[in-house]
Design a protein around this motif. Structure first.
Motif, PDB file in Angstrom:
ATOM      1  N   TRP A 120       0.826  -1.197   0.000  1.00  0.00           N
ATOM      2  CA  TRP A 120       0.000   0.000   0.000  1.00  0.00           C
ATOM      3  C   TRP A 120       0.867   1.257   0.000  1.00  0.00           C
ATOM      4  O   TRP A 120       1.871   1.333   0.693  1.00  0.00           O
ATOM      5  N   TRP A 122       0.527   5.003   1.157  1.00  0.00           N
ATOM      6  CA  TRP A 122      -0.370   5.840   1.947  1.00  0.00           C
ATOM      7  C   TRP A 122      -0.692   7.134   1.211  1.00  0.00           C
ATOM      8  O   TRP A 122       0.144   7.677   0.487  1.00  0.00           O
ATOM      9  N   ASP A 123      -1.929   7.606   1.413  1.00  0.00           N
ATOM     10  CA  ASP A 123      -2.343   8.872   0.812  1.00  0.00           C
ATOM     11  C   ASP A 123      -2.967   9.822   1.829  1.00  0.00           C
ATOM     12  O   ASP A 123      -3.441  10.900   1.462  1.00  0.00           O
ATOM     13  N   ALA A 135      -4.633   4.143   3.348  1.00  0.00           N
ATOM     14  CA  ALA A 135      -4.422   3.934   1.920  1.00  0.00           C
ATOM     15  C   ALA A 135      -5.618   3.207   1.321  1.00  0.00           C
ATOM     16  O   ALA A 135      -6.332   2.485   2.026  1.00  0.00           O
ATOM     17  N   PRO A 136      -5.812   3.348   0.012  1.00  0.00           N
ATOM     18  CA  PRO A 136      -6.833   2.542  -0.654  1.00  0.00           C
ATOM     19  C   PRO A 136      -6.341   1.107  -0.822  1.00  0.00           C
ATOM     20  O   PRO A 136      -5.137   0.862  -0.930  1.00  0.00           O
ATOM     21  N   CYS A 137      -7.275   0.164  -0.828  1.00  0.00           N
ATOM     22  CA  CYS A 137      -6.915  -1.226  -1.096  1.00  0.00           C
ATOM     23  C   CYS A 137      -8.136  -1.929  -1.679  1.00  0.00           C
ATOM     24  O   CYS A 137      -9.228  -1.355  -1.743  1.00  0.00           O
ATOM     25  N   ASP A 138      -7.957  -3.154  -2.098  1.00  0.00           N
ATOM     26  CA  ASP A 138      -9.050  -3.914  -2.701  1.00  0.00           C
ATOM     27  C   ASP A 138      -8.940  -5.359  -2.239  1.00  0.00           C
ATOM     28  O   ASP A 138      -8.325  -6.192  -2.909  1.00  0.00           O
ATOM     29  N   ARG A 170     -12.077  -1.574   1.267  1.00  0.00           N
ATOM     30  CA  ARG A 170     -11.692  -0.616   0.220  1.00  0.00           C
ATOM     31  C   ARG A 170     -10.696   0.424   0.723  1.00  0.00           C
ATOM     32  O   ARG A 170     -10.010   1.060  -0.080  1.00  0.00           O
ATOM     33  N   ARG A 171     -10.654   0.579   2.028  1.00  0.00           N
ATOM     34  CA  ARG A 171      -9.705   1.544   2.603  1.00  0.00           C
ATOM     35  C   ARG A 171      -9.199   0.987   3.921  1.00  0.00           C
ATOM     36  O   ARG A 171      -9.985   0.561   4.780  1.00  0.00           O
ATOM     37  N   ASP A 192     -12.093   0.903   6.478  1.00  0.00           N
ATOM     38  CA  ASP A 192     -12.877  -0.329   6.566  1.00  0.00           C
ATOM     39  C   ASP A 192     -12.182  -1.344   7.466  1.00  0.00           C
ATOM     40  O   ASP A 192     -12.815  -2.311   7.903  1.00  0.00           O
TER      41      ASP A 192
END
Length: 251
Positions: A120, A122-123, A135-138, A170-171, A192
């Protein structure tokens, strides 16, 4: 090649900016050893086992995340503290410790390094002193996230999933070590799932009731990466030798 200890400290302080943090103990030089340094051993905690291993490795400097001195400690040098200090002083070894600054560095710190290993970027940052990362993830579910974390860190984490049917992640938010009290801040930041090292009693209920998963992946396991990353970076800049020594810890 060797350099003056003050040059090493200046480089570390410039990189980690310890003056910017309100911390639980002193950052930087905690035990003074020899004035010229050439070989750094990095590790997570200034335990007797790490100190002994550094002595065997011929180190003149140890860089750790968890040093010897913390706010509110008994100030007497007895027992385990005496044994650790005795070894450092007898072998003229510098002990350098950086706590929150080592968590927070955006590229080399514990949180950034853990995120990189988990895949990931980070944002966003959240929480007190911006120590939490997100961070976004899936990922399909909390259980699947737990399996991924376990594979990367080499130990099975404790996963507390929300009630009801599995929901996608998702996050993700994370903060290494003992950051379980930051769970609500992670929830407020839109996560999440939240990953840290430890869990306390309230977080299990919050995970079930809020719909946000909680993963306790191990205090030591989540904080193995910042100290060696920083030490390797600075050693390469200054022409010093560096070795990371990982002392296993089940916590």
């Amino acid at each position: 090649m060797s350099i003056d200890r003050h040059e090493l400290l200046a480089r570390l302080d410039a990189l980690l900016q310890p003056q910017a943090f309100k911390d639980y103990g002193p950052n930087g030089l905690q035990v003074e050893g020899r004035a010229r340094v050439a070989r750094i051993v990095s590790g997570v905690t200034a335990s007797r086992a790490l100190i002994d291993a550094a002595i065997d490795a011929g180190a003149d400097t140890i860089l750790v995340h968890h040093g010897l001195f913390w706010r509110g400690m008994d100030g007497r040098v007895t027992g385990w503290m005496k044994e650790r200090l005795k070894r450092l002083l007898a072998h003229d070894i510098n002990l350098l410790a950086y706590h929150l600054p080592l968590d927070a560095h955006p590229e080399l710190g514990n949180n950034a390094q853990l995120g990189q290993r988990l895949g990931w970027q980070w944002d966003a940052r959240f929480g007190e002193q911006d120590l939490g990362f997100a961070a976004p993830c899936d990922i399909a579910s909390a259980q699947e996230l737990g399996r991924h974390v376990g594979q990367v860190l080499g130990r099975t984490p404790l996963v507390v999933a929300p009630e009801g049917a599995p929901r996608p992640i998702r996050r993700v938010a994370w903060c290494t070590g003992g950051a379980q009290d930051w769970f609500e801040a992670a929830i407020a930041a839109g996560a999440d799932a939240f990953i840290t090292g430890e869990i306390s009693e309230p977080q299990a209920h919050l995970a079930r009731e809020t719909g946000v998963a909680f993963i306790a992946a191990g205090h030591h396991a989540t904080e193995r990466y910042g100290a060696p990353a920083v030490a390797a970076h600075v050693a390469a800049q200054l022409g010093l030798e560096h070795q990371f020594i990982d002392i296993d810890n089940p916590a």
